[in-house]
Design a protein around this motif. Structure first.
Motif, PDB file in Angstrom:
ATOM      1  N   LEU A  78      62.617  74.282 102.046  1.00 46.74           N
ATOM      2  CA  LEU A  78      61.914  74.267 103.328  1.00 46.74           C
ATOM      3  C   LEU A  78      60.551  74.925 103.150  1.00 46.74           C
ATOM      4  O   LEU A  78      60.442  75.977 102.517  1.00 46.74           O
ATOM      5  N   VAL A  79      59.502  74.311 103.712  1.00 49.56           N
ATOM      6  CA  VAL A  79      58.164  74.898 103.654  1.00 49.56           C
ATOM      7  C   VAL A  79      57.535  74.828 105.041  1.00 49.56           C
ATOM      8  O   VAL A  79      57.619  73.801 105.708  1.00 49.56           O
ATOM      9  N   PRO A  80      56.915  75.909 105.509  1.00 49.45           N
ATOM     10  CA  PRO A  80      56.308  75.887 106.840  1.00 49.45           C
ATOM     11  C   PRO A  80      54.911  75.284 106.824  1.00 49.45           C
ATOM     12  O   PRO A  80      54.208  75.345 105.811  1.00 49.45           O
ATOM     13  N   VAL A  81      54.524  74.699 107.932  1.00 49.37           N
ATOM     14  CA  VAL A  81      53.133  74.298 108.110  1.00 49.37           C
ATOM     15  C   VAL A  81      52.288  75.570 108.157  1.00 49.37           C
ATOM     16  O   VAL A  81      52.565  76.475 108.962  1.00 49.37           O
ATOM     17  N   PRO A  82      51.284  75.714 107.285  1.00 48.51           N
ATOM     18  CA  PRO A  82      50.499  76.956 107.257  1.00 48.51           C
ATOM     19  C   PRO A  82      49.601  77.079 108.491  1.00 48.51           C
ATOM     20  O   PRO A  82      49.130  76.079 109.041  1.00 48.51           O
ATOM     21  N   ALA A 139      56.690  79.546 110.081  1.00 50.96           N
ATOM     22  CA  ALA A 139      57.316  80.348 109.030  1.00 50.96           C
ATOM     23  C   ALA A 139      58.555  81.070 109.565  1.00 50.96           C
ATOM     24  O   ALA A 139      59.576  81.164 108.872  1.00 50.96           O
ATOM     25  N   MET A 140      58.478  81.562 110.788  1.00 50.65           N
ATOM     26  CA  MET A 140      59.646  82.223 111.372  1.00 50.65           C
ATOM     27  C   MET A 140      60.791  81.235 111.546  1.00 50.65           C
ATOM     28  O   MET A 140      61.952  81.537 111.238  1.00 50.65           O
ATOM     29  N   LEU A 141      60.482  80.042 112.040  1.00 50.14           N
ATOM     30  CA  LEU A 141      61.514  79.006 112.175  1.00 50.14           C
ATOM     31  C   LEU A 141      62.120  78.684 110.809  1.00 50.14           C
ATOM     32  O   LEU A 141      63.341  78.521 110.679  1.00 50.14           O
ATOM     33  N   GLY A 142      61.267  78.585 109.798  1.00 44.74           N
ATOM     34  CA  GLY A 142      61.742  78.262 108.460  1.00 44.74           C
ATOM     35  C   GLY A 142      62.678  79.321 107.904  1.00 44.74           C
ATOM     36  O   GLY A 142      63.694  78.993 107.273  1.00 44.74           O
ATOM     37  N   GLU A 144      60.244  78.508 100.881  1.00 45.16           N
ATOM     38  CA  GLU A 144      59.077  78.927 100.104  1.00 45.16           C
ATOM     39  C   GLU A 144      57.842  78.875 100.998  1.00 45.16           C
ATOM     40  O   GLU A 144      57.342  77.803 101.325  1.00 45.16           O
ATOM     41  N   GLU A 145      57.369  80.049 101.377  1.00 42.28           N
ATOM     42  CA  GLU A 145      56.306  80.127 102.382  1.00 42.28           C
ATOM     43  C   GLU A 145      54.915  79.857 101.823  1.00 42.28           C
ATOM     44  O   GLU A 145      54.019  79.439 102.562  1.00 42.28           O
ATOM     45  N   GLN A 146      54.713  80.062 100.516  1.00 46.72           N
ATOM     46  CA  GLN A 146      53.362  80.029  99.965  1.00 46.72           C
ATOM     47  C   GLN A 146      53.021  78.740  99.230  1.00 46.72           C
ATOM     48  O   GLN A 146      51.997  78.681  98.550  1.00 46.72           O
ATOM     49  N   VAL A 147      53.839  77.709  99.332  1.00 44.99           N
ATOM     50  CA  VAL A 147      53.548  76.442  98.643  1.00 44.99           C
ATOM     51  C   VAL A 147      52.280  75.809  99.186  1.00 44.99           C
ATOM     52  O   VAL A 147      51.421  75.324  98.434  1.00 44.99           O
ATOM     53  N   LEU A 148      52.136  75.799 100.503  1.00 46.28           N
ATOM     54  CA  LEU A 148      51.000  75.158 101.174  1.00 46.28           C
ATOM     55  C   LEU A 148      50.068  76.212 101.753  1.00 46.28           C
ATOM     56  O   LEU A 148      50.529  77.227 102.286  1.00 46.28           O
ATOM     57  N   ALA A 161      61.025  69.711 102.950  1.00 44.34           N
ATOM     58  CA  ALA A 161      61.098  69.550 104.401  1.00 44.34           C
ATOM     59  C   ALA A 161      60.054  70.456 105.034  1.00 44.34           C
ATOM     60  O   ALA A 161      60.117  71.681 104.882  1.00 44.34           O
ATOM     61  N   LEU A 162      59.073  69.847 105.698  1.00 47.27           N
ATOM     62  CA  LEU A 162      58.047  70.598 106.413  1.00 47.27           C
ATOM     63  C   LEU A 162      58.623  71.102 107.734  1.00 47.27           C
ATOM     64  O   LEU A 162      59.269  70.350 108.462  1.00 47.27           O
TER      65      LEU A 162
END
Length: 244
Positions: free
Chosen positions: A127-131, A146-149, A161-165, A204-205
């Motif tokens: 899972l990756v969050p929209v930055p 990021a919190m949802l993720g 993984e929060e820092q991919v994008l 998954a975004l």
């Protein structure tokens, strides 16, 4: 003489796990703090495009835009329309830091996703969050995606993984822009982290609301161009087409 603070409200009872519905203050029988009646009245999405989840009049269809120009993401998975009371809960979570509302929505989204996995939806590798733009992050103090993720990662036992994008350019707010302006606004706004592990993975975004899909498309294209095997989008709510 008692040194304990006086508190008249209900406290959490560990053994019975009694919870109160965050929407109506009635007892909630489920594991999440929402009663069955309120959950049933949420604006569930219904029939929608099989790719971008745009609300449609019949099931099993693909919208015209996705047929003419297939997006870089494979599928949008979303439980609700952006309507009352979900829109209010998202706003209070996102702009007023009312985190219990966000956690509630994430819990129900997690249950919805698990049902989709049980029905055959491929589980992502990560899972990756929209930055979030740095200026908006400083103003808000947190990235709601990021919190949802993080909550979904724990609930679904999926890596996060929060820092991919990264968002390398602050852009104007998307809410007041049409689809074409949103695409122009996002041009060159994102980049991959230098050490991002992308090739061959299923991403998954995670986001709160999908409107035109311009942000999801820009990020999915970035990941696919770097070798991602598949990109899906998981979000809380989908807006209908403007004017509908």
């Amino acid at each position: 003489m008692s040194c304990q603070p006086r508190y008249e409200g209900q406290v959490y009872i560990c053994l019975k796990n009694i919870q109160i519905c965050l929407l109506c203050d009635e007892p909630a029988e489920a594991e999440v703090p929402i009663c069955d009646a309120c959950e049933a009245e949420l604006p569930w999405l219904g029939d929608h495009c099989q790719t971008c989840a745009l609300p449609l009049s019949a099931a099993g269809l693909t919208c015209g835009e996705c047929q003419l120009e297939p997006p870089a993401f494979e599928q949008v998975v979303v439980p609700w329309l952006y309507g009352f009371p979900v829109d209010s809960l998202i706003t209070r979570f996102k702009h007023n830091a009312k985190w219990p509302f966000g956690h509630l929505l994430a819990d129900v989204l997690g249950q919805y996703l698990q049902h989709c996995f049980d029905e055959g939806l491929p589980r992502p590798d990560v899972l990756v969050p929209v930055p979030l733009a740095s200026k908006r992050l400083r103003q808000r103090g947190f990235n709601q995606a990021a919190m949802l993720g993080r909550w979904l990662s724990k609930q679904l036992d999926l890596p996060f993984e929060e820092q991919v994008l990264r968002r390398i350019h602050d852009t104007n707010a998307q809410q007041d822009l049409d689809a074409k302006a949103r695409k122009r606004n996002l041009r060159h706004a994102f980049a991959l982290a230098p050490d991002a592990d992308v090739k061959g993975r299923h991403f998954a975004l995670i986001d709160d609301v999908l409107t035109t899909g311009a942000t999801a498309q820009a990020l999915a294209r970035l990941l696919r161009d770097a070798g991602a095997a598949r990109v899906d989008v998981y979000c809380l709510a989908r807006t209908p087409k403007p004017g509908n």
